[in-house]
Design a protein around this motif. Structure first.
Motif, short mmCIF file in Angstrom:
data_model
loop_
_atom_site.label_atom_id
_atom_site.label_comp_id
_atom_site.label_asym_id
_atom_site.label_seq_id
_atom_site.Cartn_x
_atom_site.Cartn_y
_atom_site.Cartn_z
N LYS A 6 0.84 -1.19 0.00
CA LYS A 6 0.00 0.00 0.00
C LYS A 6 0.88 1.25 0.00
O LYS A 6 1.75 1.41 0.85
CB LYS A 6 -0.89 0.01 1.24
CG LYS A 6 -1.86 1.16 1.27
CD LYS A 6 -2.79 1.07 2.47
CE LYS A 6 -3.76 2.23 2.45
NZ LYS A 6 -4.69 2.16 3.56
N GLY A 7 0.67 2.10 -0.99
CA GLY A 7 1.44 3.32 -1.08
C GLY A 7 2.68 3.21 -1.94
O GLY A 7 3.31 4.21 -2.25
N VAL A 22 8.61 6.30 -1.57
CA VAL A 22 9.24 7.40 -0.85
C VAL A 22 8.52 7.50 0.49
O VAL A 22 7.28 7.45 0.53
CB VAL A 22 9.09 8.74 -1.62
CG1 VAL A 22 9.61 9.91 -0.80
CG2 VAL A 22 9.80 8.67 -2.95
N ARG A 23 9.25 7.65 1.55
CA ARG A 23 8.62 7.80 2.86
C ARG A 23 7.74 9.05 2.84
O ARG A 23 8.18 10.13 2.48
CB ARG A 23 9.71 7.93 3.93
CG ARG A 23 9.16 8.00 5.31
CD ARG A 23 10.30 8.14 6.30
NE ARG A 23 9.76 8.30 7.63
CZ ARG A 23 10.06 7.52 8.64
NH1 ARG A 23 10.92 6.55 8.49
NH2 ARG A 23 9.52 7.73 9.82
N ARG A 35 19.40 16.18 5.67
CA ARG A 35 19.70 14.98 4.88
C ARG A 35 18.82 14.99 3.65
O ARG A 35 17.68 15.45 3.69
CB ARG A 35 19.41 13.73 5.70
CG ARG A 35 20.16 13.72 7.01
CD ARG A 35 20.99 12.54 7.37
NE ARG A 35 21.37 11.64 6.34
CZ ARG A 35 21.34 10.32 6.47
NH1 ARG A 35 20.91 9.79 7.58
NH2 ARG A 35 21.75 9.56 5.51
N PRO A 36 19.29 14.43 2.54
CA PRO A 36 18.52 14.44 1.30
C PRO A 36 17.42 13.37 1.28
O PRO A 36 17.43 12.43 2.07
CB PRO A 36 19.56 14.17 0.22
CG PRO A 36 20.64 13.41 0.92
CD PRO A 36 20.65 13.92 2.33
N LEU A 37 16.52 13.53 0.35
CA LEU A 37 15.44 12.58 0.11
C LEU A 37 16.01 11.22 -0.30
O LEU A 37 17.00 11.15 -1.02
CB LEU A 37 14.55 13.12 -1.03
CG LEU A 37 13.49 12.19 -1.61
CD1 LEU A 37 12.40 11.95 -0.59
CD2 LEU A 37 12.92 12.81 -2.87
N ALA A 38 15.39 10.16 0.18
CA ALA A 38 15.78 8.80 -0.20
C ALA A 38 14.52 8.01 -0.50
O ALA A 38 13.43 8.33 -0.01
CB ALA A 38 16.56 8.14 0.93
N TYR A 39 14.66 6.99 -1.35
CA TYR A 39 13.54 6.10 -1.64
C TYR A 39 14.05 4.67 -1.75
O TYR A 39 15.23 4.43 -1.96
CB TYR A 39 12.77 6.52 -2.89
CG TYR A 39 13.58 6.56 -4.17
CD1 TYR A 39 13.63 5.46 -5.01
CD2 TYR A 39 14.25 7.71 -4.56
CE1 TYR A 39 14.35 5.50 -6.19
CE2 TYR A 39 14.96 7.76 -5.74
CZ TYR A 39 15.00 6.64 -6.55
OH TYR A 39 15.72 6.68 -7.72
N ALA A 40 13.13 3.72 -1.54
CA ALA A 40 13.48 2.31 -1.55
C ALA A 40 12.85 1.61 -2.74
O ALA A 40 11.76 1.96 -3.18
CB ALA A 40 13.01 1.65 -0.25
N VAL A 41 13.57 0.60 -3.26
CA VAL A 41 13.12 -0.18 -4.41
C VAL A 41 13.36 -1.65 -4.11
O VAL A 41 14.38 -2.02 -3.50
CB VAL A 41 13.93 0.19 -5.68
CG1 VAL A 41 13.44 -0.60 -6.88
CG2 VAL A 41 13.90 1.67 -5.96
N ALA A 70 9.42 16.11 -7.23
CA ALA A 70 9.07 14.72 -6.99
C ALA A 70 10.04 13.78 -7.69
O ALA A 70 10.70 14.14 -8.66
CB ALA A 70 7.65 14.46 -7.49
N VAL A 71 10.09 12.55 -7.21
CA VAL A 71 10.87 11.51 -7.86
C VAL A 71 10.05 11.00 -9.03
O VAL A 71 8.88 10.62 -8.87
CB VAL A 71 11.17 10.36 -6.88
CG1 VAL A 71 11.90 9.23 -7.58
CG2 VAL A 71 11.98 10.87 -5.69
#
Length: 109
Positions: A6-7, A22-23, A35-41, A70-71
């Motif tokens: 979900k999300g 992305v959180r 701190r910079p933006l991070a996202y998980a894959v 946005a990413v």
């Protein structure tokens, strides 16, 4: 670490389906743009090692009102290919693989 469905968003790269997220809420350090933006894959069908991509921009919901973009899915696809070239094997269980793309990020404050 498995991503919550979900999300998260789906993306297909070279015939393989992945999920990325992305959180939603910024952590304290990201909220203050320290701190910079991070996202998980991770791979969708058989999740193994998770990829953590650190970008060079602030989180969109930072508390200082610093403009952020946005990413985009094209960026995620490029990061996936870069990580695979660097040794990430998304179908094999293992530790978190970190891809640091934070060159040029300037912390606020």
């Amino acid at each position: 670490m498995a991503l919550v469905r979900k999300g998260s968003r789906r993306i297909s790269v070279d015939g393989v389906t992945y999920r990325w997220t992305v959180r939603r809420r910024a952590t304290y350090a990201r909220g203050l743009a320290w701190r910079p933006l991070a996202y998980a894959v991770e791979q969708d069908e058989t999740p193994g090692a998770t990829l953590l991509v650190t970008t060079n921009r602030p989180h969109p919901s930072n508390w200082l009102g610093i403009p952020a973009r946005a990413v985009l899915p094209a960026e995620v696809a490029t990061a996936i290919r870069t990580a695979q070239a660097g040794g990430w094997t998304p179908e094999t269980p293992g530790p978190l693989f970190q891809l640091d793309q934070s060159d040029g990020f300037t912390p606020a404050g």
